[in-house]
Design an enzyme around this catalytic site. Structure first.
Site, PDB file in Angstrom:
ATOM      1  N   TYR A 275       0.600  -1.162   0.060  1.00  0.00           N
ATOM      2  CA  TYR A 275      -0.085   0.152   0.012  1.00  0.00           C
ATOM      3  C   TYR A 275       0.941   1.138  -0.046  1.00  0.00           C
ATOM      4  O   TYR A 275       0.356   2.212  -0.705  1.00  0.00           O
ATOM      5  CB  TYR A 275      -0.989   0.017   1.288  1.00  0.00           C
ATOM      6  CG  TYR A 275      -2.090  -0.935   1.261  1.00  0.00           C
ATOM      7  CD1 TYR A 275      -3.230  -0.626   0.479  1.00  0.00           C
ATOM      8  CD2 TYR A 275      -1.711  -2.167   1.622  1.00  0.00           C
ATOM      9  CE1 TYR A 275      -4.065  -1.756   0.354  1.00  0.00           C
ATOM     10  CE2 TYR A 275      -2.998  -3.247   1.362  1.00  0.00           C
ATOM     11  CZ  TYR A 275      -3.993  -2.949   0.853  1.00  0.00           C
ATOM     12  OH  TYR A 275      -4.908  -3.751   0.875  1.00  0.00           O
ATOM     13  N   GLU A 326      -2.555  -8.050  -2.495  1.00  0.00           N
ATOM     14  CA  GLU A 326      -3.483  -6.816  -2.153  1.00  0.00           C
ATOM     15  C   GLU A 326      -2.675  -5.566  -2.636  1.00  0.00           C
ATOM     16  O   GLU A 326      -1.498  -5.571  -2.563  1.00  0.00           O
ATOM     17  CB  GLU A 326      -3.628  -6.742  -0.715  1.00  0.00           C
ATOM     18  CG  GLU A 326      -4.762  -7.506  -0.205  1.00  0.00           C
ATOM     19  CD  GLU A 326      -4.804  -7.479   1.401  1.00  0.00           C
ATOM     20  OE1 GLU A 326      -4.639  -6.110   1.902  1.00  0.00           O
ATOM     21  OE2 GLU A 326      -5.198  -8.353   2.226  1.00  0.00           O
ATOM     22  N   GLU A 371     -14.136  -1.871   6.854  1.00  0.00           N
ATOM     23  CA  GLU A 371     -12.642  -1.733   6.705  1.00  0.00           C
ATOM     24  C   GLU A 371     -12.078  -1.570   8.132  1.00  0.00           C
ATOM     25  O   GLU A 371     -11.628  -0.601   8.446  1.00  0.00           O
ATOM     26  CB  GLU A 371     -12.055  -0.495   6.036  1.00  0.00           C
ATOM     27  CG  GLU A 371     -10.834  -0.335   5.760  1.00  0.00           C
ATOM     28  CD  GLU A 371      -9.805  -1.524   5.400  1.00  0.00           C
ATOM     29  OE1 GLU A 371     -10.351  -2.325   4.637  1.00  0.00           O
ATOM     30  OE2 GLU A 371      -8.913  -1.479   6.244  1.00  0.00           O
TER      31      GLU A 371
HETATM   32  C1  FCB Z   1      -4.654  -4.819   4.508  1.00  0.00           C
HETATM   33  C2  FCB Z   1      -5.649  -5.822   5.130  1.00  0.00           C
HETATM   34  C3  FCB Z   1      -6.923  -5.767   4.328  1.00  0.00           C
HETATM   35  C4  FCB Z   1      -7.454  -4.542   4.224  1.00  0.00           C
HETATM   36  C5  FCB Z   1      -6.493  -3.501   3.672  1.00  0.00           C
HETATM   37  C6  FCB Z   1      -6.650  -1.967   3.323  1.00  0.00           C
HETATM   38  O1  FCB Z   1      -3.640  -4.432   5.515  1.00  0.00           O
HETATM   39  O2  FCB Z   1      -4.959  -7.329   4.886  1.00  0.00           O
HETATM   40  O3  FCB Z   1      -7.782  -6.428   5.340  1.00  0.00           O
HETATM   41  O4  FCB Z   1      -7.926  -3.989   5.596  1.00  0.00           O
HETATM   42  O5  FCB Z   1      -5.239  -3.503   4.494  1.00  0.00           O
END
Ligand code: FCB
Length: 411
Positions: A275, A326, A371
């Protein structure tokens, strides 16, 4: 540079059971959300996106978008509502879901533990017995569902789970103890290895990995050696140490005492959740954000190059195929998500060009959801959800992502 993706590269979306399913009161997050003030906006995972009932609609949406893989979670407390007692009905529902996905050529990637535990598991992973209890659940789930699944994630983001739950005390169980955090890390590493071996025993040929949360840690002042040292230490404590324990069984300090536990290779792919980047200050050992950095709605820096840097680093070290399990942005207005997707996939294309074996990309997430501490206020979805009516509406960025998945190239 070639911005076309190989035909066998898979584009998908990722979710977690507790964040979308709704309807389960047996998990630790439902319990945690009962105390006022913990969840922004006051929600709980009880509502979610009602995915437990609306999953067909969500899977049809993905099929129409041309996605070819989907990362979903199992809610442990739903499958095993009481210790050792399993709910055949819940498993039957998951089977139906997996069959539906497979019939639409959407390859499932299934997560076994994603932040939420059954409430009956007193002491969670603090207790050494939890390792066998987890293994029992894993064996049951894999025995019942393994014929429909080729890829498993044992644990999602052990570092976020431990740091938030045992160091900052923000996630359940809300504790603040460094030694306890290290003990839970150790038990999670052992639980992963036991699950890895059990899955291979039950379903040889299956691929098993962990979804690791990776961040870039940069010194806040690049010329300040104290900031540089702090950034290095933070990175080691947050991600490098636990990765090494889980990947090899070598329990490095401060998680274990370098005592090798069946040293080997316990990952068939490396899951990267990416992220943002942290700007680290030695003063207060603080994790901050660079001034003037572009940020998402939650204030996290948007830093696409970090994805390249981290994947390159772990590939060099472990030589395991990478799934980006992710990557996404909190952006209610959907004003930055399209750019975010293109910029991050551009880094993936660069990795492929440089010979890094990245095989899949999962956008976080398909629809807006619950969330965690941000409740229903943080919007990460390719599709917007009206939580009152549960209506889903694909955002413009969702259309763009669909186009990329269908054409296998960047616009
Ligand atoms: C990650 C998590 C996921 C979601 C995203 C935004 O840390 O694995 O469940 O909350 O962030």
């Amino acid at each position: 540079m070639n911005t076309e993706f190989p035909r066998n590269f898979l584009f998908g979306a990722a979710t977690a059971a507790t964040q979308v399913e709704g309807g389960d009161k047996n998990n630790t997050w439902y319990a945690w959300a009962q105390k006022e003030g913990r969840i922004k906006g006051g929600g709980s995972p009880l509502r979610g996106t009602d995915h437990w009932n609306r999953w067909r609609e969500d899977f049809d949406l993905m099929a129409n978008m041309g996605l070819t893989t989907y990362r979903l979670g199992l809610e442990w407390s739903r499958i095993e509502p009481r210790p050792g007692v399993f709910d055949e009905g819940a498993v039957a529902r998951y089977r139906e879901m997996l069959e539906y996905l497979n019939a639409r050529n959407i390859k499932p990637l299934v997560t076994l533990f994603h932040f939420s535990l059954p409430r009956w598991l007193k002491g969670g992973f603090e207790q050494p017995e939890s390792i066998s209890v987890f293994e029992r659940f894993v064996r049951y789930a894999v025995d019942r569902l393994g014929d429909l699944v080729e890829d498993w994630i044992t644990i999602n983001e052990p570092n976020v789970y431990v740091v938030k739950g045992y160091y900052f005390g923000e996630f359940p169980p809300g504790k603040k103890s460094f030694p306890l955090a290290m003990l839970v890390y150790k038990h999670l590493a052992l639980a992963h290895i036991r699950a890895y071996n059990a899955i291979h025993e039950l379903c040889p040929g299956t691929r098993v990995g962990v979804a690791h949360h990776l961040r870039v840690f940069s010194p806040y002042s690049p010329f300040n050696p104290a900031d540089a040292a702090a950034a290095k230490l933070m990175k080691y404590l947050f991600q490098d140490a636990i990765i090494e324990c889980m990947a090899t069984g070598n329990l490095v300090s401060p998680i274990g005492h370098n005592a090798p536990y069946g040293k080997g290779c316990y990952q068939d792919f490396f899951g990267v959740n990416y992220y943002t980047r942290s700007a680290v200050k030695a003063k207060g050992f603080a994790d901050t954000v660079f001034e003037d950095a572009p940020v998402n709605d939650l204030g996290w820096e948007i830093y696409p190059k970090g994805l390249y840097k981290l994947c390159k680093e772990v590939y060099k070290k472990y030589r395991t195929p990478i799934y980006i399990t992710e990557n996404g942005i909190c952006d209610a207005a959907d004003s930055r998500r399209s750019r975010f997707i293109v910029d991050h996939l551009y880094q993936v294309a660069k990795l492929l060009d440089d010979g890094v074996d990245v095989r899949r990309y999962y956008h976080w997430t398909l629809t807006d959801n619950f969330e965690w501490l941000e409740g229903e206020t943080a919007r990460f979805g390719l599709a917007e959800v009206d939580f009152e009516t549960q209506k889903r509406t694909l955002r413009p960025s969702g259309w763009l992502y669909s186009l990329i998945s269908k054409t296998h190239k960047l616009p």
